[in-house]
Design a protein around this motif. Structure first.
Motif, short mmCIF file in Angstrom:
data_model
loop_
_atom_site.label_atom_id
_atom_site.label_comp_id
_atom_site.label_asym_id
_atom_site.label_seq_id
_atom_site.Cartn_x
_atom_site.Cartn_y
_atom_site.Cartn_z
N LEU A 174 -33.18 12.30 -26.39
CA LEU A 174 -33.05 11.67 -27.49
C LEU A 174 -32.92 10.48 -27.70
CD1 LEU A 174 -31.48 14.55 -29.69
CD2 LEU A 174 -34.21 14.30 -29.22
N GLN A 175 -32.24 9.41 -26.89
CA GLN A 175 -31.47 8.26 -27.24
C GLN A 175 -32.22 7.39 -26.48
OE1 GLN A 175 -29.33 7.89 -30.03
NE2 GLN A 175 -28.05 6.70 -28.89
N ARG A 176 -33.16 7.62 -25.64
CA ARG A 176 -33.60 6.71 -24.60
C ARG A 176 -35.34 6.36 -25.89
NH1 ARG A 176 -36.55 8.85 -19.21
NH2 ARG A 176 -34.15 9.28 -19.00
N PRO A 177 -35.86 6.94 -27.07
CA PRO A 177 -36.97 6.15 -27.28
C PRO A 177 -36.17 5.28 -28.05
CG PRO A 177 -37.07 8.45 -27.34
CD PRO A 177 -36.07 8.31 -26.81
N LEU A 178 -34.98 5.72 -28.98
CA LEU A 178 -34.24 4.76 -29.94
C LEU A 178 -33.84 3.61 -29.03
CD1 LEU A 178 -32.36 6.92 -32.29
CD2 LEU A 178 -33.92 6.16 -32.83
N ARG A 179 -33.60 3.95 -28.11
CA ARG A 179 -32.70 2.01 -27.55
C ARG A 179 -33.71 1.65 -26.70
NH1 ARG A 179 -28.29 4.76 -23.08
NH2 ARG A 179 -26.92 5.89 -24.66
N ALA A 180 -35.03 2.21 -26.67
CA ALA A 180 -36.32 1.64 -26.15
C ALA A 180 -36.60 0.14 -27.69
CB ALA A 180 -37.57 1.65 -25.80
N VAL A 181 -36.93 1.13 -29.21
CA VAL A 181 -37.44 0.43 -30.04
C VAL A 181 -35.61 -0.79 -30.32
CG1 VAL A 181 -37.56 0.24 -32.44
CG2 VAL A 181 -38.33 2.34 -30.90
N VAL A 182 -34.24 -0.75 -30.13
CA VAL A 182 -33.66 -1.30 -30.05
C VAL A 182 -33.93 -2.66 -29.66
CG1 VAL A 182 -30.92 -1.69 -30.39
CG2 VAL A 182 -32.52 0.25 -31.75
N ARG A 183 -33.77 -2.45 -28.64
CA ARG A 183 -34.47 -3.33 -27.26
C ARG A 183 -35.50 -3.71 -27.36
NH1 ARG A 183 -33.99 0.13 -23.20
NH2 ARG A 183 -35.99 0.30 -22.75
N GLY A 186 -34.91 -6.60 -30.06
CA GLY A 186 -33.56 -7.06 -30.17
C GLY A 186 -33.76 -8.37 -29.07
N GLU A 187 -35.49 -8.25 -28.83
CA GLU A 187 -35.78 -9.26 -26.97
C GLU A 187 -36.22 -10.20 -28.29
OE1 GLU A 187 -37.05 -6.76 -24.57
OE2 GLU A 187 -35.48 -6.86 -23.13
N GLN A 188 -36.81 -10.13 -29.50
CA GLN A 188 -37.94 -10.15 -30.39
C GLN A 188 -37.53 -12.17 -30.23
OE1 GLN A 188 -39.20 -8.38 -33.63
NE2 GLN A 188 -40.37 -7.10 -31.98
N GLY A 189 -35.81 -12.68 -30.31
CA GLY A 189 -35.55 -13.81 -30.98
C GLY A 189 -35.99 -13.94 -32.11
N VAL A 195 -43.71 -3.92 -32.15
CA VAL A 195 -42.93 -3.13 -31.28
C VAL A 195 -43.77 -1.36 -30.44
CG1 VAL A 195 -40.64 -1.94 -30.83
CG2 VAL A 195 -41.01 -3.33 -31.76
N ALA A 196 -44.03 -1.94 -29.38
CA ALA A 196 -44.73 -0.75 -28.45
C ALA A 196 -44.07 1.02 -29.16
CB ALA A 196 -45.20 -0.46 -27.11
N VAL A 197 -44.67 1.69 -28.94
CA VAL A 197 -44.29 3.41 -29.47
C VAL A 197 -43.77 4.21 -28.23
CG1 VAL A 197 -44.40 6.01 -30.21
CG2 VAL A 197 -45.97 3.83 -31.27
#
Length: 435
Positions: A174-183, A186-189, A195-197
């Motif tokens: 459950l956390q892996r997709p949310l962490r991908a979105v947050v990452r 966060g990397e957009q500076g 953001v890709a799904v």
């Protein structure tokens, strides 16, 4: 009150839910085990004790001698009591012993009394009647006390082992997709991009990403409209200023012409600062660019902002590219040079330093400079540390523009002293190869 007690993050709340489920599952397993022990195990214990009594009665019927029966039972580890050796029935038995007495009496069709001896040797004394003769069997507890059946023990161990593993696995999935979105965000500076799904994302995460991407599209459209508006405003304002400057230069009154030209220059400077400030944070449709030939960009900034002031550039060989558009880097250094000319004292030097993964661009002068607290105030829009200088074409936006552009590039503004003790202010930018 209850909401305040809940953890703030989704992951913490999910962990709390799994912990509560584990406690509930454990409590349920214990209740089931107790019910199993109260039913199946107690029934097995009652049947075991009834079997011992019937065996003793059968041996007594076959031999008809209590002494011989005592010898036979002693060989099996059971003591036969008779007469005064039989303990008196317990006045208050435990519920377990009471249930066993009732079950055994119903099975034998005759009353049975149980007495538990807690002191060593620990025995359970079963009193019964054989041919009107009171007898009792003293059974070691370890011999008849039923243990938990192996299948039930296996199910409990499986439950206690699988439940935490299932909770951890579910938490990770459950956390892996949310962490991908947050990452991804966060990397957009500081430049929001689509953001890709993430793969294996559930419906809620998909809707979250779609809503975020829709917001990014709307912001990009507004940025394009703002850029078009600023381009038109810049042309519409600067064209009359240029004509006014040209007409003033043709005036026969030199003093009046000089004053008009200075006012036009101040108005042009203020207009440029307002337009630059409005453009700060412009997101565009893609990731931030790269500034490759940094020394060339700095030389252009010196020529544009510091012409005639003898500003020198000190840059080592092999300066790497930095993250950020070249035009933004030029605007940053140009504003810092403007401040050094206006508020500092010569000599003014632009210096490039490399430290680890960062590139530091410093503009130093011989003035008193700013402290850290004053820098934080000066980076706020429309803040002038010296209000008396507001009439010279400064509107309190220079350092605010520098701070906004540096933040958009993933950098920051710093002040300090150079090795010679002179004040310097600059920006810390990230090398492009580490982006």
């Amino acid at each position: 009150m209850f909401r305040r007690m809940l953890p703030a993050s989704f992951g913490s709340r999910l962990a709390l839910v799994f912990a509560l489920l584990f406690v509930l599952a454990t409590a349920s397993a214990l209740l089931l085990w107790r019910a199993h022990r109260g039913g199946t195990v107690e029934h097995a214990a009652a049947e075991l004790l009834v079997g011992q009594i019937r065996l003793a009665q059968a041996l007594a019927d076959s031999h008809g001698d209590v002494a011989h029966l005592r010898t036979v039972l002693a060989g099996q580890g059971t003591r036969l009591l008779s007469g005064s050796d039989i303990p008196s029935p317990a006045r208050l038995n435990t519920p377990l012993l009471q249930r066993l007495e009732a079950a055994m009496s119903a099975s034998l069709g005759a009353p049975v009394n149980l007495t538990l001896r807690a002191l060593p040797p620990r025995e359970l004394v079963v009193s019964f009647v054989w041919r009107d003769t009171p007898l009792a069997l003293a059974l070691p507890l370890n011999d008849w006390e039923p243990a938990l059946p192996a299948p039930a023990l296996g199910w409990l161990l499986l439950l206690f082992g699988v439940t935490p593993l299932a909770a951890v696995l579910a938490f990770m999935l459950l956390q892996r997709p949310l962490r991908a979105v947050v990452r991804g965000i966060g990397e957009q500076g500081g430049r929001p991009l689509r953001v890709a799904v993430p793969r294996h994302a559930d419906e809620d995460v998909v809707r979250l990403v779609q809503a975020y991407n829709s917001m990014v599209d709307q912001l990009a459209a507004r940025d394009r409209e703002r850029e078009q508006m600023l381009a038109g405003v810049s042309h519409d304002i600067r064209a009359p200023l240029a004509r006014l400057r040209m007409r003033a230069s043709l005036s026969e009154e030199a003093e009046l012409a000089d004053g008009i030209i200075r006012d036009v220059a101040s108005l042009d400077r203020i207009t440029r600062q307002f337009i630059d400030f409005a453009r700060v944070g412009g997101r565009g449709d893609g990731p931030p660019g790269l500034c490759g030939d940094l020394p060339a960009v700095l030389r252009r900034a010196i020529e544009q902002a510091g012409a005639g002031h003898g500003i020198s550039l000190c840059a080592p060989d092999g300066v790497p590219a930095v993250r950020g558009d070249a035009a933004d880097v030029e605007r940053i250094v140009g504003n810092l040079i403007d401040n050094a000319i206006e508020y500092g004292r010569p000599p003014i030097v632009v210096t490039v330093e490399m430290a680890g993964d960062s590139v530091r661009l410093w503009v130093s002068d011989g003035g008193e400079g700013l402290g850290a607290n004053a820098l934080r105030r000066a980076c706020q829009p429309f803040v002038r540390l010296d209000p008396a200088r507001g009439g010279s074409g400064h509107c309190g936006l220079g350092l605010s523009i520098v701070s906004g552009l540096a933040t958009g590039m993933g950098g920051r503004v710093e002040v300090g002293r150079d090795p010679c003790g002179r004040f310097r202010i600059g920006v810390i930018l990230q090398q492009a190869r580490h982006v």
